[in-house]
Design a protein around this motif. Structure first.
Motif, PDB file in Angstrom:
ATOM      1  N   LEU A 112       0.839  -1.194   0.000  1.00 23.65           N
ATOM      2  CA  LEU A 112       0.000   0.000   0.000  1.00 23.65           C
ATOM      3  C   LEU A 112       0.877   1.248   0.000  1.00 23.65           C
ATOM      4  O   LEU A 112       1.995   1.220   0.521  1.00 23.65           O
ATOM      5  CB  LEU A 112      -0.897   0.025   1.238  1.00 23.65           C
ATOM      6  N   PRO A 113       0.381   2.370  -0.560  1.00 22.52           N
ATOM      7  CA  PRO A 113       1.146   3.620  -0.523  1.00 22.52           C
ATOM      8  C   PRO A 113       1.407   4.057   0.918  1.00 22.52           C
ATOM      9  O   PRO A 113       0.530   3.942   1.781  1.00 22.52           O
ATOM     10  CB  PRO A 113       0.236   4.633  -1.231  1.00 22.52           C
ATOM     11  N   LYS A 114       2.611   4.562   1.146  1.00 25.30           N
ATOM     12  CA  LYS A 114       3.029   5.054   2.460  1.00 25.30           C
ATOM     13  C   LYS A 114       3.198   6.568   2.361  1.00 25.30           C
ATOM     14  O   LYS A 114       4.205   7.060   1.871  1.00 25.30           O
ATOM     15  CB  LYS A 114       4.357   4.420   2.902  1.00 25.30           C
ATOM     16  N   MET A 115       2.202   7.311   2.825  1.00 20.45           N
ATOM     17  CA  MET A 115       2.230   8.767   2.749  1.00 20.45           C
ATOM     18  C   MET A 115       3.110   9.324   3.866  1.00 20.45           C
ATOM     19  O   MET A 115       2.996   8.911   5.021  1.00 20.45           O
ATOM     20  CB  MET A 115       0.831   9.349   2.889  1.00 20.45           C
ATOM     21  N   GLN A 116       3.971  10.295   3.513  1.00 17.17           N
ATOM     22  CA  GLN A 116       4.790  10.967   4.528  1.00 17.17           C
ATOM     23  C   GLN A 116       3.908  11.552   5.620  1.00 17.17           C
ATOM     24  O   GLN A 116       4.181  11.423   6.804  1.00 17.17           O
ATOM     25  CB  GLN A 116       5.620  12.064   3.879  1.00 17.17           C
ATOM     26  N   ASP A 117       2.833  12.224   5.204  1.00 20.31           N
ATOM     27  CA  ASP A 117       1.863  12.791   6.139  1.00 20.31           C
ATOM     28  C   ASP A 117       0.468  12.466   5.598  1.00 20.31           C
ATOM     29  O   ASP A 117      -0.018  11.379   5.803  1.00 20.31           O
ATOM     30  CB  ASP A 117       2.099  14.281   6.400  1.00 20.31           C
ATOM     31  N   PHE A 118      -0.161  13.419   4.909  1.00 17.79           N
ATOM     32  CA  PHE A 118      -1.485  13.197   4.343  1.00 17.79           C
ATOM     33  C   PHE A 118      -1.465  13.460   2.841  1.00 17.79           C
ATOM     34  O   PHE A 118      -0.590  14.167   2.335  1.00 17.79           O
ATOM     35  CB  PHE A 118      -2.525  14.139   4.978  1.00 17.79           C
ATOM     36  N   PRO A 119      -2.474  12.957   2.129  1.00 19.01           N
ATOM     37  CA  PRO A 119      -2.600  13.324   0.714  1.00 19.01           C
ATOM     38  C   PRO A 119      -2.754  14.836   0.566  1.00 19.01           C
ATOM     39  O   PRO A 119      -3.280  15.508   1.462  1.00 19.01           O
ATOM     40  CB  PRO A 119      -3.879  12.597   0.280  1.00 19.01           C
ATOM     41  N   ALA A 120      -2.304  15.368  -0.548  1.00 18.60           N
ATOM     42  CA  ALA A 120      -2.362  16.812  -0.796  1.00 18.60           C
ATOM     43  C   ALA A 120      -3.781  17.352  -0.681  1.00 18.60           C
ATOM     44  O   ALA A 120      -4.003  18.438  -0.143  1.00 18.60           O
ATOM     45  CB  ALA A 120      -1.769  17.133  -2.157  1.00 18.60           C
ATOM     46  N   GLU A 121      -4.767  16.579  -1.162  1.00 23.04           N
ATOM     47  CA  GLU A 121      -6.154  17.036  -1.117  1.00 23.04           C
ATOM     48  C   GLU A 121      -6.706  17.139   0.309  1.00 23.04           C
ATOM     49  O   GLU A 121      -7.752  17.725   0.548  1.00 23.04           O
ATOM     50  CB  GLU A 121      -7.078  16.182  -1.990  1.00 23.04           C
ATOM     51  N   MET A 122      -5.973  16.600   1.282  1.00 18.52           N
ATOM     52  CA  MET A 122      -6.365  16.692   2.689  1.00 18.52           C
ATOM     53  C   MET A 122      -5.443  17.644   3.444  1.00 18.52           C
ATOM     54  O   MET A 122      -5.402  17.640   4.678  1.00 18.52           O
ATOM     55  CB  MET A 122      -6.353  15.310   3.339  1.00 18.52           C
ATOM     56  N   GLY A 123      -4.662  18.431   2.713  1.00 17.31           N
ATOM     57  CA  GLY A 123      -3.804  19.424   3.332  1.00 17.31           C
ATOM     58  C   GLY A 123      -2.389  18.945   3.631  1.00 17.31           C
ATOM     59  O   GLY A 123      -1.621  19.675   4.234  1.00 17.31           O
ATOM     60  N   GLY A 124      -2.062  17.743   3.211  1.00 19.89           N
ATOM     61  CA  GLY A 124      -0.719  17.209   3.445  1.00 19.89           C
ATOM     62  C   GLY A 124       0.208  17.509   2.283  1.00 19.89           C
ATOM     63  O   GLY A 124      -0.149  18.197   1.332  1.00 19.89           O
ATOM     64  N   SER A 125       1.395  16.939   2.352  1.00 21.23           N
ATOM     65  CA  SER A 125       2.387  17.161   1.297  1.00 21.23           C
ATOM     66  C   SER A 125       2.120  16.295   0.065  1.00 21.23           C
ATOM     67  O   SER A 125       2.583  16.629  -1.021  1.00 21.23           O
ATOM     68  CB  SER A 125       3.785  16.834   1.830  1.00 21.23           C
ATOM     69  N   GLY A 126       1.433  15.185   0.250  1.00 21.66           N
ATOM     70  CA  GLY A 126       1.210  14.260  -0.864  1.00 21.66           C
ATOM     71  C   GLY A 126       2.405  13.382  -1.167  1.00 21.66           C
ATOM     72  O   GLY A 126       2.363  12.576  -2.090  1.00 21.66           O
ATOM     73  N   VAL A 127       3.477  13.515  -0.400  1.00 15.80           N
ATOM     74  CA  VAL A 127       4.720  12.752  -0.635  1.00 15.80           C
ATOM     75  C   VAL A 127       4.513  11.299  -0.235  1.00 15.80           C
ATOM     76  O   VAL A 127       4.033  10.999   0.861  1.00 15.80           O
ATOM     77  CB  VAL A 127       5.903  13.363   0.143  1.00 15.80           C
ATOM     78  N   ILE A 128       4.880  10.408  -1.151  1.00 17.75           N
ATOM     79  CA  ILE A 128       4.824   8.964  -0.883  1.00 17.75           C
ATOM     80  C   ILE A 128       6.242   8.495  -0.569  1.00 17.75           C
ATOM     81  O   ILE A 128       7.180   8.770  -1.312  1.00 17.75           O
ATOM     82  CB  ILE A 128       4.244   8.199  -2.079  1.00 17.75           C
ATOM     83  N   LEU A 129       6.381   7.796   0.543  1.00 18.74           N
ATOM     84  CA  LEU A 129       7.677   7.281   0.986  1.00 18.74           C
ATOM     85  C   LEU A 129       7.897   5.862   0.462  1.00 18.74           C
ATOM     86  O   LEU A 129       6.934   5.137   0.193  1.00 18.74           O
ATOM     87  CB  LEU A 129       7.734   7.274   2.516  1.00 18.74           C
ATOM     88  N   PRO A 130       9.158   5.459   0.344  1.00 20.15           N
ATOM     89  CA  PRO A 130       9.414   4.074  -0.079  1.00 20.15           C
ATOM     90  C   PRO A 130       8.974   3.098   1.015  1.00 20.15           C
ATOM     91  O   PRO A 130       8.986   3.408   2.195  1.00 20.15           O
ATOM     92  CB  PRO A 130      10.924   4.029  -0.271  1.00 20.15           C
ATOM     93  N   GLU A 131       8.572   1.913   0.557  1.00 18.73           N
ATOM     94  CA  GLU A 131       8.139   0.889   1.505  1.00 18.73           C
ATOM     95  C   GLU A 131       9.354   0.342   2.220  1.00 18.73           C
ATOM     96  O   GLU A 131       9.373   0.023   3.346  1.00 18.73           O
ATOM     97  CB  GLU A 131       7.403  -0.227   0.782  1.00 18.73           C
TER      98      GLU A 131
END
Length: 144
Positions: free
Chosen positions: A125-144
């Protein structure tokens, strides 16, 4: 007539009961420190619902509320201490803890706040650094 599914939920002792109707907006895992401390576990399984989809059907006067910040109003049963859900007014959702809706087919799609994790999970599954951009986060996906 609605074809929406309705799921029953309750606290640990059953004094507080509720329903959720329809389908969650999102399901996943949160790794933030606040969720870990609140759940007393290394990760919190969440289901996000529109607030009007969550209806307390018994024991409303037995619900306690705690908010460390204005982002989350955490709800629990005053009798057993069992956790129920968190209202997130800024996001416009109510997080009903997956474990308290036993009939829901829990299908997580994302990990949020993964930069704070204490339990690495390799599940594809995607591992978001914080939250998706549409929820006010950075949208950055971290490596598993």
């Amino acid at each position: 007539m609605s074809n929406a599914s309705t799921y029953q939920g309750s606290c640990f002792c059953g004094a507080v009961q509720f329903t959720v109707t329809g389908e969650p907006v999102a399901m996943g895992y949160c790794h933030c420190e606040s969720c870990r401390h609140w759940s007393a576990g290394p990760v919190n399984a969440f289901t996000l619902w529109q607030p009007d989809a969550v209806q307390v059907t018994q024991g409303a006067d037995n619900i306690g509320t705690y908010h460390k910040t204005e982002n989350s109003y955490r709800k629990w049963c005053k009798t057993c201490g069992g956790h129920l859900f968190s209202e997130h007014p800024g996001l416009g959702f109510t997080d009903v803890y997956a474990a308290v809706i036993p009939a829901l087919n829990y299908q997580p799609a994302v990990h949020v706040n993964y930069r704070e994790t204490v339990l690495r999970i390799k599940d594809g599954l995607p591992k978001m650094q914080d939250f998706p951009a549409e929820m006010g986060g950075s949208g950055v996906i971290l490596p598993e």
